[in-house]
Design an enzyme around this catalytic site. Structure first.
Site, PDB file in Angstrom:
ATOM      1  N   LYS A   1      72.403  32.766 -35.964  1.00 28.77           N
ATOM      2  CA  LYS A   1      71.904  32.682 -37.339  1.00 28.77           C
ATOM      3  C   LYS A   1      70.426  32.289 -37.363  1.00 28.77           C
ATOM      4  O   LYS A   1      69.892  31.773 -36.396  1.00 28.77           O
ATOM      5  CB  LYS A   1      72.744  31.695 -38.146  1.00 28.77           C
ATOM      6  CG  LYS A   1      72.689  30.246 -37.730  1.00 28.77           C
ATOM      7  CD  LYS A   1      73.766  29.449 -38.472  1.00 28.77           C
ATOM      8  CE  LYS A   1      73.739  27.980 -38.102  1.00 28.77           C
ATOM      9  NZ  LYS A   1      72.758  27.214 -38.857  1.00 28.77           N
TER      10      LYS A   1
ATOM     11  N   TYR B   1      39.175  21.808 -41.772  1.00 30.71           N
ATOM     12  CA  TYR B   1      39.279  21.308 -43.138  1.00 30.71           C
ATOM     13  C   TYR B   1      39.203  19.780 -43.180  1.00 30.71           C
ATOM     14  O   TYR B   1      39.855  19.079 -42.412  1.00 30.71           O
ATOM     15  CB  TYR B   1      40.588  21.751 -43.780  1.00 30.71           C
ATOM     16  CG  TYR B   1      40.624  23.218 -44.152  1.00 30.71           C
ATOM     17  CD1 TYR B   1      39.811  23.706 -45.175  1.00 30.71           C
ATOM     18  CD2 TYR B   1      41.467  24.093 -43.494  1.00 30.71           C
ATOM     19  CE1 TYR B   1      39.845  25.044 -45.524  1.00 30.71           C
ATOM     20  CE2 TYR B   1      41.516  25.431 -43.835  1.00 30.71           C
ATOM     21  CZ  TYR B   1      40.700  25.908 -44.857  1.00 30.71           C
ATOM     22  OH  TYR B   1      40.731  27.235 -45.201  1.00 30.71           O
TER      23      TYR B   1
END
Length: 338
Positions: free
Chosen positions: A33, A248
């Site tokens: 999954k 940043y």
């Protein structure tokens, strides 16, 4: 964009260990999954088929359809089918969902033995059997899920006893309502290795197969090897002077004249931002500044950089678990089998 390398030898090594505990490769149901825990659904299915795995477990019908040709048996944990299939089985998670399944669908009943998430209560078993019979569904199995198998508590024993009681009742009801003998399974990766002598019809194995299982030392199993490693390519380099800042907010400061390079792996591909300012690669290369959407900066001049080769290592920097690290990796990242 970065590249994921899948180590076939490590994967087969892990399956060898699991097969030994299961006592047969035929009892391994590989959990695939969420894009095979980020490893790549088709890539892992290809290797699993080569090894001889015949069973798989996924979350949704879409995943099952993608790999239907690889396996003889696929169990879908959390979806309602649009049509019946000879290969795909679907999970009944509560009584109200039974009427939504198309007639003739092969189903397995999930029973709640203490997780209190999905599954019917043990005292609802007979009602479930009646509704399944009336809906014309083909009941093939019953299973449960452990909530604390990877923790050294008594809860695994408690849930196991609850499931044993549920199995006795289910066998009685199966005969009463004319169903064939049922398939029973409860073991995930951790639970499999809690069993002194595994005796169920199959084990649903996920994180152990990918080599990133963490267990308490008292029950730890040696020999597992991570399957996935992630490599990033250099986008640019520059030499910064001492005290210059990177990225940043200028969060990353170089302490001396150093080469800083930018690599093509950022949070947009699954590099968790919480790893910023402090993360070091397995080879000791330090990340500097914030992780950006499409890239991240390291104190390196290498053309290619190993970002990680063990998700449990990254998880320690992110204060999370290997599952989150792996399933955060975007499907668009190129995956290669080596």
């Amino acid at each position: 964009m970065a590249t994921i390398i899948l180590n076939k030898n490590n994967f087969f090594n892990n399956l060898d260990i699991i097969a030994k505990y299961c006592k047969s490769v035929d009892k391994i149901a590989l959990v695939l999954k969420d894009n095979a825990y980020g490893h790549g659904l088709v890539e892992m299915s290809t290797m699993a088929k080569e090894y001889g795995i015949k069973r798989a477990v996924v979350r949704a019908q879409r995943e099952a359809k993608m790999i239907e040709s690889f396996f003889n048996y696929i169990l879908v944990l959390g979806d309602i089918p649009t049509s019946a299939s000879q290969t795909i089985r679907y999970t009944i998670n509560d009584l109200q969902s039974i009427d939504k399944f198309p007639k003739g669908t092969k189903v397995e009943l999930k029973v709640d033995t203490g997780m209190h998430r999905n599954g019917i209560a043990v005292d609802e078993l007979e009602e479930a059997f009646i509704k399944i019979k009336d809906a014309g569904l083909l009941l093939e199995g019953m299973f449960t899920h452990h909530r604390s198998a990877d923790e050294l508590t008594s809860e695994w024993y408690w849930q196991r006893e609850n499931f044993e009681d549920a199995k006795i009742r289910a066998k009685e009801l199966s005969k009463k309502y004319g169903f064939a003998p049922l398939r029973f399974h409860s073991s995930n990766s951790a639970a499999l290795f809690r069993n002194a002598s595994f005796d169920e019809d199959m084990a649903r194995v996920g994180i152990a197969a990918y080599g990133c299982m963490k267990l308490p030392l008292a029950i730890n199993i040696d020999g597992f090897k991570p399957v996935l490693s992630l490599w990033a390519k250099k986008l640019s380099s520059r030499t910064l002077k001492a005290n210059q800042r990177v990225g940043y907010g200028g969060d990353g400061e170089v302490l001396c004249d150093e080469v800083v390079s930018n690599y093509d792996f950022g949070y947009g591909e699954g590099f968790l931002r919480v790893c910023a300012n402090g993360y070091k690669t397995p080879e000791g290369v330090e990340l500097i500044g914030r992780i950006s959407m499409d890239n991240s900066s390291f104190l390196s001049s290498s053309d290619e950089l190993l970002i990680f080769d063990d998700a449990t290592y990254v998880a320690t920097f992110a204060s999370t678990i290997s599952y989150e690290v792996l399933t955060s990796l975007k499907p668009e990242i190129k995956r290669e089998i080596s």
